[in-house]
Design a protein around this motif. Structure first.
Motif, mmCIF file in Angstrom:
data_model
loop_
_atom_site.group_PDB
_atom_site.id
_atom_site.type_symbol
_atom_site.label_atom_id
_atom_site.label_comp_id
_atom_site.label_asym_id
_atom_site.label_seq_id
_atom_site.Cartn_x
_atom_site.Cartn_y
_atom_site.Cartn_z
ATOM 1 N N PRO A 194 44.250 34.115 45.433
ATOM 2 C CA PRO A 194 45.565 33.449 45.382
ATOM 3 C C PRO A 194 46.211 33.490 43.998
ATOM 4 N N PHE A 195 45.381 33.416 42.946
ATOM 5 C CA PHE A 195 45.911 33.459 41.576
ATOM 6 C C PHE A 195 46.644 34.762 41.315
ATOM 7 N N TYR A 196 46.034 35.886 41.679
ATOM 8 C CA TYR A 196 46.678 37.169 41.424
ATOM 9 C C TYR A 196 47.857 37.411 42.360
ATOM 10 N N ALA A 227 44.976 42.060 45.570
ATOM 11 C CA ALA A 227 44.331 40.810 45.163
ATOM 12 C C ALA A 227 43.001 40.644 45.893
ATOM 13 N N GLY A 228 42.978 41.041 47.167
ATOM 14 C CA GLY A 228 41.721 41.002 47.915
ATOM 15 C C GLY A 228 40.699 41.970 47.352
ATOM 16 N N ILE A 229 41.175 43.136 46.909
ATOM 17 C CA ILE A 229 40.265 44.114 46.301
ATOM 18 C C ILE A 229 39.670 43.560 45.010
ATOM 19 N N LEU A 230 40.485 42.881 44.206
ATOM 20 C CA LEU A 230 39.971 42.286 42.970
ATOM 21 C C LEU A 230 38.849 41.293 43.269
ATOM 22 N N LEU A 231 39.051 40.459 44.292
ATOM 23 C CA LEU A 231 38.006 39.514 44.668
ATOM 24 C C LEU A 231 36.775 40.238 45.188
ATOM 25 N N SER A 232 36.991 41.306 45.942
ATOM 26 C CA SER A 232 35.861 42.080 46.459
ATOM 27 C C SER A 232 35.083 42.738 45.327
ATOM 28 N N VAL A 233 35.803 43.286 44.339
ATOM 29 C CA VAL A 233 35.136 43.897 43.188
ATOM 30 C C VAL A 233 34.278 42.854 42.485
ATOM 31 N N SER A 283 24.760 35.640 30.260
ATOM 32 C CA SER A 283 25.580 35.331 31.428
ATOM 33 C C SER A 283 26.660 34.306 31.094
ATOM 34 N N LEU A 284 26.305 33.298 30.318
ATOM 35 C CA LEU A 284 27.289 32.270 29.964
ATOM 36 C C LEU A 284 28.417 32.840 29.116
ATOM 37 N N LEU A 285 28.083 33.720 28.188
ATOM 38 C CA LEU A 285 29.113 34.344 27.352
ATOM 39 C C LEU A 285 30.039 35.229 28.187
ATOM 40 N N LEU A 286 29.485 35.960 29.140
ATOM 41 C CA LEU A 286 30.304 36.809 30.004
ATOM 42 C C LEU A 286 31.239 35.972 30.878
ATOM 43 N N VAL A 287 30.703 34.900 31.447
ATOM 44 C CA VAL A 287 31.527 34.027 32.297
ATOM 45 C C VAL A 287 32.654 33.400 31.476
ATOM 46 N N ALA A 288 32.337 32.891 30.295
ATOM 47 C CA ALA A 288 33.361 32.281 29.447
ATOM 48 C C ALA A 288 34.439 33.293 29.066
ATOM 49 N N THR A 289 34.028 34.515 28.738
ATOM 50 C CA THR A 289 34.994 35.561 28.378
ATOM 51 C C THR A 289 35.902 35.886 29.552
ATOM 52 N N GLY A 290 35.319 35.979 30.753
ATOM 53 C CA GLY A 290 36.114 36.261 31.939
ATOM 54 C C GLY A 290 37.165 35.195 32.196
ATOM 55 N N PHE A 291 36.792 33.925 32.086
ATOM 56 C CA PHE A 291 37.755 32.846 32.313
ATOM 57 C C PHE A 291 38.826 32.806 31.218
ATOM 58 N N LEU A 292 38.446 33.111 29.989
ATOM 59 C CA LEU A 292 39.432 33.155 28.908
ATOM 60 C C LEU A 292 40.445 34.269 29.130
ATOM 61 N N LEU A 293 39.993 35.423 29.634
ATOM 62 C CA LEU A 293 40.922 36.509 29.953
ATOM 63 C C LEU A 293 41.852 36.125 31.092
ATOM 64 N N LEU A 294 41.340 35.416 32.099
ATOM 65 C CA LEU A 294 42.207 34.938 33.171
ATOM 66 C C LEU A 294 43.295 34.012 32.630
ATOM 67 N N MET A 295 42.939 33.226 31.629
ATOM 68 C CA MET A 295 43.888 32.268 31.069
ATOM 69 C C MET A 295 44.926 32.946 30.173
ATOM 70 N N PRO A 302 45.700 37.787 32.052
ATOM 71 C CA PRO A 302 45.158 38.151 33.370
ATOM 72 C C PRO A 302 45.586 39.519 33.880
ATOM 73 N N LEU A 303 46.764 40.001 33.440
ATOM 74 C CA LEU A 303 47.277 41.269 33.958
ATOM 75 C C LEU A 303 46.996 42.459 33.053
ATOM 76 N N VAL A 304 46.421 42.214 31.883
ATOM 77 C CA VAL A 304 46.154 43.314 30.942
ATOM 78 C C VAL A 304 45.062 44.230 31.489
ATOM 79 N N ALA A 305 43.969 43.653 31.925
ATOM 80 C CA ALA A 305 42.849 44.444 32.458
ATOM 81 C C ALA A 305 42.169 43.625 33.556
ATOM 82 N N PRO A 306 42.830 43.463 34.706
ATOM 83 C CA PRO A 306 42.283 42.577 35.743
ATOM 84 C C PRO A 306 40.923 43.013 36.269
#
Length: 408
Positions: free
Chosen positions: A234-236, A246-252, A281-293, A296-300
């Motif tokens: 829904p965000f994308y 958007a469904g493909i992004l979630l599937s990926v 794992s924690l660093l990767l998750v934090a980085t992913g959420f920071l990119l979403l914030m 988000p459209l630079v490299a989804p």
């Protein structure tokens, strides 16, 4: 191990995998269908979030009462009932075109999932001994793979059969899993029903700080998993990306989670000290959420890949690390139930908070920021989870319940 025992073990692993594959599709399929569900049932963002929150909350309550569930249903019979409950709940969604029907089926789905998750970790430890970590990782792989299949197939199913059928179709694999489980578990080791608690007095895990640390850790990891399933698509779509992409992004994201968890199932024994994996794992998750914030459209696809790898490690490891702390199957199962019970309750609040923030601000950036901060804060916990610390944990537990640890 003779040939017959080997075949029985493989069949039991298959049954566990099939069960785990059915523990998330009924939830993950909701995200890609949000627009259709919202329009048909007249549900806002908070209501949509409840379709994820209710099952996760039920998982938490099921884990808290795992000992009682084991006592009332037994492991083998209880897991069978759980799979059948999921099948019935999904099937009822054929007639669930209103808020009442959707929330009722979500409650029933959560109950079935809760029963299986409350009983299966202890069953696995009882039957696989030194291979428990690998089997738990395989079980976790099935969970995230099921989430990937559920989210990935949802839009296609909706286009061909309608959103009712897209949700109800998951009754079929649940019935298959139930039948395979009944056959495969016939000669397994399991704790049966009893009129008394075979585990003896309950252990006051709540008195030990490490228990709360692991509970919070599991809650944050599972919350990230549930948040991604519920709101990435829904965000994308809200950012202007078409529903299919958007469904493909979630599937990926979910496919990468599944592949990462599968890799972990084969390599986990190479990492007796889990801290390196946890920190990564924690660093990767934090980085992913920071990119979403922030971008988000630079490299989804990179963003969802980072989240996929991070969650794919974090989710199974948060279970494995809890299981690592104790050797006795029943006690380890009860401890894992304590950790998962509180953790799932925490996790259930994450998608609900996301829905509330989205209704108020029409923006999910706030929840992405909160999850990034929460992930980074868990680094403080991760660095303390050394194998040597398990010894101190056993001493602390011995101090509050000495008679329970004579078997460990």
């Amino acid at each position: 191990m003779n040939q017959q025992s080997k075949h029985a073990s493989i069949l039991l692993l298959l049954a566990i995998l099939l069960l785990s594959l059915n523990l998330r599709p009924a939830i993950s399929a909701v995200g890609p269908l949000i627009q259709s569900i919202s329009q048909s049932a007249g549900i806002n963002s908070v209501g949509i979030s409840l379709l994820t929150t209710i099952p996760v909350l039920m998982m938490g309550l099921g884990a808290i009462y795992a000992g009682r569930i084991r006592q009332l249903l037994g492991e083998r019979g209880g897991i069978t009932i759980g799979a059948i409950t999921i099948a019935v709940a999904c099937f009822l969604r054929l007639w669930g075109g209103n808020a009442f029907g959707l929330f009722g089926s979500a409650l029933l789905v959560g109950l079935g999932i809760a029963i299986i998750q409350a009983l299966l970790p202890g069953f696995i430890k009882r039957n696989f001994g030194t291979r428990t970590s690998s089997v738990i990782a395989l079980y976790s792989t099935g969970i995230v793979a099921g989430a990937a299949i559920g989210s990935g197939a949802a839009s296609w199913m909706e286009d061909h059969f309608g959103w009712f059928s897209a949700l109800a179709s998951w009754s079929i694999p649940a019935i298959v899993a139930a039948f395979v489980w009944i056959s495969a578990s016939r000669s397994s080791l399991y704790e049966g029903r009893s009129s008394f608690s075979s585990a003896g007095p309950s252990v006051p895990f709540w008195r030990i700080p490490r228990c709360w640390s692991l509970l919070l850790f599991f809650g944050i990891g599972t919350g990230a998993f549930m948040l991604a399933m519920a709101w990435i698509s829904p965000f994308y779509i809200g950012l202007g990306i078409v529903k299919g992409e958007a469904g493909i992004l979630l599937s990926v994201l979910t496919v990468i989670e599944a592949l990462t968890a599968l890799w972990l199932s084969f390599t986990i024994n190479r990492f007796p000290d889990r801290r390196g994996l946890l920190i990564t794992s924690l660093l990767l998750v934090a980085t992913g959420f920071l990119l979403l914030m922030m971008a988000p459209l630079v490299a989804p696809y990179l963003t969802v890949a980072l989240l996929g790898v991070g969650i794919g490690i974090l989710f199974p490891l948060s279970i494995i690390v809890a299981m690592d702390h104790l050797k006795d199957p029943t006690l380890a199962g009860n401890f894992t139930a304590f950790v998962q019970g509180g953790g799932f309750i925490i996790a259930s609040l994450v998608p609900l908070t996301a829905g509330g923030l989205n209704d108020v601000f029409n923006d999910l950036s706030y929840i992405w920021a909160l999850m990034a901060i929460a992930s980074l804060s868990m680094l403080v916990v991760a660095v303390r989870l050394s194998p040597q610390s398990y010894v101190q944990f056993q001493k602390d537990l011995l101090g509050v319940q000495p008679e329970r640890l004579q078997v460990t």
